[in-house]
Structure formats: C-alpha cells, structure tokens
Design a protein around this motif. Structure first.
Motif, PDB file in Angstrom:
ATOM      1  N   LYS A  59       0.832  -1.207   0.000  1.00  0.00           N
ATOM      2  CA  LYS A  59       0.000   0.000   0.000  1.00  0.00           C
ATOM      3  C   LYS A  59       0.867   1.257   0.000  1.00  0.00           C
ATOM      4  N   SER A  60       1.917   1.233   0.848  1.00  0.00           N
ATOM      5  CA  SER A  60       2.829   2.382   0.912  1.00  0.00           C
ATOM      6  C   SER A  60       3.531   2.596  -0.427  1.00  0.00           C
TER       7      SER A  60
ATOM      8  N   GLU B 143       3.159   5.833  -2.626  1.00  0.00           N
ATOM      9  CA  GLU B 143       4.358   6.602  -2.966  1.00  0.00           C
ATOM     10  C   GLU B 143       4.498   6.737  -4.483  1.00  0.00           C
ATOM     11  N   THR B 144       4.179   5.630  -5.193  1.00  0.00           N
ATOM     12  CA  THR B 144       4.240   5.666  -6.655  1.00  0.00           C
ATOM     13  C   THR B 144       3.230   6.662  -7.217  1.00  0.00           C
ATOM     14  N   GLU B 145       2.011   6.618  -6.660  1.00  0.00           N
ATOM     15  CA  GLU B 145       0.976   7.548  -7.114  1.00  0.00           C
ATOM     16  C   GLU B 145       1.360   8.992  -6.800  1.00  0.00           C
ATOM     17  N   LYS B 146       1.950   9.196  -5.626  1.00  0.00           N
ATOM     18  CA  LYS B 146       2.380  10.538  -5.236  1.00  0.00           C
ATOM     19  C   LYS B 146       3.455  11.058  -6.193  1.00  0.00           C
TER      20      LYS B 146
ATOM     21  N   GLU C 251       3.153  14.220  -8.751  1.00  0.00           N
ATOM     22  CA  GLU C 251       4.109  15.332  -8.774  1.00  0.00           C
ATOM     23  C   GLU C 251       4.736  15.478 -10.163  1.00  0.00           C
ATOM     24  N   LYS C 252       5.014  14.342 -10.775  1.00  0.00           N
ATOM     25  CA  LYS C 252       5.588  14.364 -12.118  1.00  0.00           C
ATOM     26  C   LYS C 252       4.611  14.994 -13.116  1.00  0.00           C
ATOM     27  N   ASN C 253       3.335  14.632 -13.008  1.00  0.00           N
ATOM     28  CA  ASN C 253       2.321  15.186 -13.909  1.00  0.00           C
ATOM     29  C   ASN C 253       2.130  16.685 -13.696  1.00  0.00           C
TER      30      ASN C 253
END
Length: 304
Positions: A150-151, A155-158, A162-164
């Motif tokens: 889940k973390s 973290e990947t989604e976060k 940020e990249k987007n």
C-alpha cells in the motif's frame, strides 16, 4: 486406580499397600463397581481382585482382573472366558509376595501410561501453541506485506502526481506566449482528463463587457466559440447551455478561475459517474490556480 477387592482378600491387599503404596495412595478401594468412563477418566483404569465367582460377577465391567485361587478352585473354561474379556492375571491364594509384585508391576505400567499420556498432551499443547504462533506470524507478515504494498502504491501515485504537475507547469510556462495557447491548453487538458473519464467537451467562459459570456469549447477534435448569457455560478448550467446551443447538454462541472481579472470559468461536460467525476475534480483543483494565472496574463497581453 479404583480397586474392587473380594472381602476375604482385603486384608492381604491392605497389608501389601500399607508397606508399598501408603504415601501416594495409588490404589483406592471401592465397594461398588466403577463405571468404565469414570475409570478411564482417571487414566489408570479399574482393577478387580477375587476368586472366579467374584470376577464373574464383574464380567460386564471393563477392568483389569486378578484371579486369586488354587488349581483346585480354577475352572479352565471359566478362566478362558474371563481372560478373553480384559487384562487378566492369576496369583496363588495367601501369596502376598506374588500379589505385591503383580500390583507393583500394574502400578508401574499404569504410571508409565500416565507419563505417556502426559507427554502426548504436552506435545499436543506445544503443537497448538506453535500453530497459533505460526498463524499469528503469518497474519502479521501478510499485514506488513500489505502495508508495504500500500505504501509503495501510495508513494508511486504521489511521485506520478508530482511528475504530472511538473509536466503541466512546464507546458504552461513554455506555451503561454504563443497565439494558440488556449487551443494547446484545451488539447493538453483534454488528453489528461480522458484518462479520468469520458468527456463530451471542455470549455472556457469569460465575461465580456456586454454582460454576456464568450465561450470557447473543445470537443476533442476542433475548437469553437459562442456568445451567450450564461451564469456559471448557478446550478442549472446544463439547461442554460442547452438553450443557448440548441441541443441536450449532460453534466457540467465548472471551476471559477481565481486569479483572473474578469469573471471566468473552466468547465467540462462529463459522461461517466461519480467516481470518475471525483478524479476529474481532483485533477482540475490541483491545476486551476496556475491555469487561471497564465490564462489571465495571456488575455491581458493580447488585449494590450
């Protein structure tokens, strides 16, 4: 161990246990037969001592049996019948030494059985404790793995978010000076919003000095412009646009541009349900302030 002793042999039996079993009272004399399930619950069983007729009286009792007698008093046929029913021993009458040795052997075997049962019980107990521990560790391990997964996902989604956002900011900064800035902005946002849900169009409404709104909208292929008196602060935006455009209009989601020098709104006509609308809303909420600032700067420069 429960013991039924024929009266005539009680003194002989008591004399033996007086010297051998007086401390732990392993043998307990009872007057009546003991139910087999009670005897088994003691794990040491049940013992019956007496002559042939006495043992025959207890023929239905599950117990070990000691026949006391002589060759003259023993009926071989009866003896065979009794021996087939349970654990069976024979001692000579008035032979305390023989009886004592036999009782000592019976006691030793019974205590050995008790020890074996105790060890088995302890093994079972340890096995259950080990199974419980393994299950708990397995459960904790699964929870930790789920938490890590889940973390990792969060973290990947976060990082992707940020990249987007950085990609959007780079686009705004690099394209805001061009004459086709609004058209490129429509195409950029349209491409991202299509990942969140289905759209019919995306649009930009700017209040003109006449009091009407100049509406620019993009349907994924081309850009169009119209002028209409639309109040985007009202709840019935869809019906207002339907009247102005002469066609049915679906769900309209709109965001006021907070940094604009005139009343302006960015809006989309959506097709999908609430879940996808929430994704679209989050996307626009994170970008609307930057979009508003660069759009207002671009429009002011073009007017000047």
């Amino acid at each position: 161990m429960f013991v039924n002793v024929q009266n005539q042999y009680k003194n002989q039996f008591l004399e033996w246990i007086k010297n051998f079993d007086q401390d732990d009272q392993f043998f307990q004399i009872v007057d009546k037969p003991v139910d087999s399930h009670i005897a088994e619950s003691q794990l040491t069983g049940h013992l019956i001592i007496g002559d042939l007729s006495y043992l025959d009286f207890f023929s239905n009792i599950k117990a070990s049996k000691i026949l006391v007698g002589t060759k003259k008093t023993i009926d071989d046929k009866k003896l065979f019948q009794i021996s087939q029913q349970s654990l069976f021993f024979v001692v000579e009458e008035n032979n305390s030494t023989q009886l004592g040795q036999l009782l000592k052997s019976i006691k030793a075997e019974a205590l050995k059985s008790l020890q074996v049962e105790f060890v088995k019980s302890e093994i079972q107990k340890k096995r259950k404790e080990l199974e419980f521990l393994n299950n708990r560790l397995s459960s904790e391990s699964e929870k930790k793995i789920e938490s890590l997964e889940k973390s990792h996902i969060e973290e990947t989604e976060k990082n992707q978010k940020e990249k987007n956002l950085l990609h959007f900011l780079d686009f705004i900064q690099s394209e805001s000076a061009g004459d086709d800035f609004i058209e490129k902005t429509f195409k950029f946002i349209w491409k991202d919003l299509k990942k969140c849900g289905r759209l019919n169009l995306a649009g930009l409404s700017m209040l003109a000095s006449s009091g009407k709104s100049k509406i620019l909208f993009y349907d994924g292929v081309s850009e169009s412009t119209s002028v209409a008196g639309i109040d985007f602060s009202a709840e019935n935006i869809s019906s207002q646009l339907a009247s102005a455009w002469g066609r049915p209009v679906g769900k309209i989601m709109s965001w006021q541009l907070p940094e604009s020098s005139r009343e302006s709104y960015f809006f989309v006509e959506v097709v999908d349900g609430q879940e996808n609308q929430d994704k679209i809303s989050l996307y626009m909420t994170e970008r609307i302030a930057v979009l508003s600032m660069y759009l207002d700067r671009w429009m002011i420069e073009k007017e000047i």
